[in-house]
Design a protein around this motif. Structure first.
Motif, PDB file in Angstrom:
ATOM      1  N   ALA A  40       7.423  12.342  22.888  1.00 33.15           N
ATOM      2  CA  ALA A  40       6.015  11.946  22.954  1.00 33.15           C
ATOM      3  C   ALA A  40       5.836  10.588  23.622  1.00 33.15           C
ATOM      4  N   ALA A  41       6.854   9.723  23.545  1.00 35.96           N
ATOM      5  CA  ALA A  41       6.759   8.391  24.145  1.00 35.96           C
ATOM      6  C   ALA A  41       6.799   8.450  25.670  1.00 35.96           C
ATOM      7  N   MET A  42       7.179   9.585  26.221  1.00 38.72           N
ATOM      8  CA  MET A  42       7.247   9.715  27.672  1.00 38.72           C
ATOM      9  C   MET A  42       6.014  10.406  28.247  1.00 38.72           C
ATOM     10  N   GLU A  43       5.151  10.931  27.378  1.00 31.41           N
ATOM     11  CA  GLU A  43       3.944  11.612  27.846  1.00 31.41           C
ATOM     12  C   GLU A  43       2.915  10.606  28.328  1.00 31.41           C
ATOM     13  N   THR A  44       2.021  11.043  29.182  1.00 30.98           N
ATOM     14  CA  THR A  44       0.923  10.206  29.632  1.00 30.98           C
ATOM     15  C   THR A  44      -0.047  10.045  28.471  1.00 30.98           C
ATOM     16  N   PRO A  45      -0.360   8.797  28.081  1.00 30.96           N
ATOM     17  CA  PRO A  45      -1.237   8.591  26.924  1.00 30.96           C
ATOM     18  C   PRO A  45      -2.674   9.030  27.182  1.00 30.96           C
ATOM     19  N   THR A  46      -3.352   9.431  26.112  1.00 29.28           N
ATOM     20  CA  THR A  46      -4.763   9.781  26.163  1.00 29.28           C
ATOM     21  C   THR A  46      -5.581   8.514  26.002  1.00 29.28           C
ATOM     22  N   THR A  47      -6.551   8.308  26.871  1.00 32.55           N
ATOM     23  CA  THR A  47      -7.336   7.079  26.842  1.00 32.55           C
ATOM     24  C   THR A  47      -8.800   7.352  26.559  1.00 32.55           C
ATOM     25  N   ARG A  75     -10.360  -0.431  27.646  1.00 36.25           N
ATOM     26  CA  ARG A  75      -9.952   0.956  27.446  1.00 36.25           C
ATOM     27  C   ARG A  75      -9.003   1.027  26.259  1.00 36.25           C
ATOM     28  N   LYS A  76      -9.211   1.969  25.392  1.00 36.65           N
ATOM     29  CA  LYS A  76      -8.354   2.168  24.222  1.00 36.65           C
ATOM     30  C   LYS A  76      -7.488   3.411  24.420  1.00 36.65           C
ATOM     31  N   ILE A  77      -6.279   3.343  23.908  1.00 35.46           N
ATOM     32  CA  ILE A  77      -5.371   4.490  23.932  1.00 35.46           C
ATOM     33  C   ILE A  77      -5.031   4.828  22.484  1.00 35.46           C
ATOM     34  N   ASN A  78      -5.402   6.036  22.080  1.00 37.67           N
ATOM     35  CA  ASN A  78      -5.184   6.482  20.702  1.00 37.67           C
ATOM     36  C   ASN A  78      -3.844   7.190  20.575  1.00 37.67           C
ATOM     37  N   LEU A  79      -3.079   6.799  19.553  1.00 39.26           N
ATOM     38  CA  LEU A  79      -1.788   7.420  19.292  1.00 39.26           C
ATOM     39  C   LEU A  79      -1.816   8.149  17.960  1.00 39.26           C
ATOM     40  N   ARG A  80      -0.925   9.114  17.847  1.00 35.92           N
ATOM     41  CA  ARG A  80      -0.695   9.782  16.563  1.00 35.92           C
ATOM     42  C   ARG A  80       0.799   9.954  16.406  1.00 35.92           C
ATOM     43  N   GLN A  81       1.244   9.983  15.172  1.00 30.87           N
ATOM     44  CA  GLN A  81       2.669  10.138  14.886  1.00 30.87           C
ATOM     45  C   GLN A  81       3.064  11.586  15.114  1.00 30.87           C
ATOM     46  N   THR A  82       4.134  11.815  15.883  1.00 26.54           N
ATOM     47  CA  THR A  82       4.595  13.178  16.151  1.00 26.54           C
ATOM     48  C   THR A  82       5.843  13.542  15.360  1.00 26.54           C
ATOM     49  N   ILE A 109      -4.011  -0.494  22.114  1.00 22.51           N
ATOM     50  CA  ILE A 109      -3.383   0.728  21.621  1.00 22.51           C
ATOM     51  C   ILE A 109      -3.822   0.919  20.166  1.00 22.51           C
ATOM     52  N   VAL A 110      -4.424   2.060  19.884  1.00 22.38           N
ATOM     53  CA  VAL A 110      -4.936   2.347  18.544  1.00 22.38           C
ATOM     54  C   VAL A 110      -3.877   3.136  17.787  1.00 22.38           C
ATOM     55  N   ILE A 111      -3.349   2.506  16.747  1.00 18.15           N
ATOM     56  CA  ILE A 111      -2.271   3.068  15.944  1.00 18.15           C
ATOM     57  C   ILE A 111      -2.837   3.440  14.572  1.00 18.15           C
ATOM     58  N   PRO A 112      -2.448   4.586  14.021  1.00 14.09           N
ATOM     59  CA  PRO A 112      -2.970   4.981  12.709  1.00 14.09           C
ATOM     60  C   PRO A 112      -2.727   3.895  11.653  1.00 14.09           C
ATOM     61  N   LYS A 113      -3.778   3.554  10.902  1.00 12.29           N
ATOM     62  CA  LYS A 113      -3.695   2.496   9.885  1.00 12.29           C
ATOM     63  C   LYS A 113      -2.672   2.813   8.798  1.00 12.29           C
ATOM     64  N   GLY A 114      -2.460   4.090   8.530  1.00  9.03           N
ATOM     65  CA  GLY A 114      -1.483   4.472   7.515  1.00  9.03           C
ATOM     66  C   GLY A 114      -0.088   3.952   7.826  1.00  9.03           C
ATOM     67  N   LEU A 115       0.243   3.830   9.112  1.00  5.33           N
ATOM     68  CA  LEU A 115       1.537   3.291   9.512  1.00  5.33           C
ATOM     69  C   LEU A 115       1.674   1.846   9.053  1.00  5.33           C
ATOM     70  N   PHE A 116       0.620   1.042   9.207  1.00  4.63           N
ATOM     71  CA  PHE A 116       0.660  -0.360   8.790  1.00  4.63           C
ATOM     72  C   PHE A 116       0.777  -0.472   7.275  1.00  4.63           C
TER      73      PHE A 116
END
Length: 199
Positions: A40-47, A75-82, A109-116
């Motif tokens: 997933a780290a190699m995919e083009t991010p969704t913005t 511009r924001k890029i949203n991530l999700r844990q895969t 980069i928008v990271i899920p708050k649950g990770l923090f």
């Protein structure tokens, strides 16, 4: 961190890939280990947001003259844990993850708050329960109001707390509180770590 410092807009896509690596390698207990490549780290991010953003200039030399203003991120890029990482990691890799996550956040980069929240819980769980050396000396905890408790490399009870890991954990907790919109002065583990360093 370097890409965010040099030009967080120009390199936002690559920063998002770095963030995805961190997100996908968080251990089940909230820590980080060295990690393994994640597809997933190699995919083009969704913005989301504006696509046309000026970077505001070239590369500046570190330590050279006046400070360059960082370009505004629109511009924001949203991530999700895969996926999740192994069961547990260590406090050394975890402090570097916190520093990287802060840079990713600052780059939009928008990271899920649950990770923090999980990362913060992992740090709190790996803090020593007490420090007999500080208690035996009768050291005052200073202005933090905390009980001196530090961190070591991992959760092993055989390792005493030491300075670099305690400083890294305190800094990491402050970063996570910032990213969660919380007041670090109310975090007991952070106050106890500051008291340990003071002692």
């Amino acid at each position: 961190m370097i890409l965010e410092e040099i030009d967080r807009v120009k390199y936002q896509g690559r920063i998002a890939q770095c963030a995805q690596f961190l997100v996908d390698n968080q251990c089940q207990n909230g820590q980080w280990a060295y990690g393994t490549p994640t597809p997933a780290a190699m995919e083009t991010p969704t913005t989301s947001g504006s696509k046309d953003v000026a970077s505001g200039g070239g590369v500046r030399e570190f330590g050279a003259g006046e400070k360059k203003e960082k370009p505004k991120v629109t511009r924001k890029i949203n991530l999700r844990q895969t996926r999740t990482g192994p069961a547990e990691g260590d406090n050394s890799n975890s402090q570097y993850a916190a520093l990287g996550l802060r840079a990713c956040h600052d780059a939009g980069i928008v990271i899920p708050k649950g990770l923090f929240r999980l990362a913060k819980q992992g740090l709190e769980a790996s803090q020593h329960k007490d420090d007999p050396k500080s208690a035996a000396k009768g050291v005052e905890s200073g202005t933090t109001g905390g009980t001196p408790r530090g961190w070591c490399y991992d959760q092993s009870a055989d390792h005493p707390a030491y300075g670099s890991m305690t400083a890294g954990a305190v800094g990491s907790l402050a970063i996570y509180d910032h990213l969660l919109g919380a007041d670090w002065k109310k975090t007991t583990a952070l106050k106890d770590g500051l008291a340990w360093m003071g002692a």
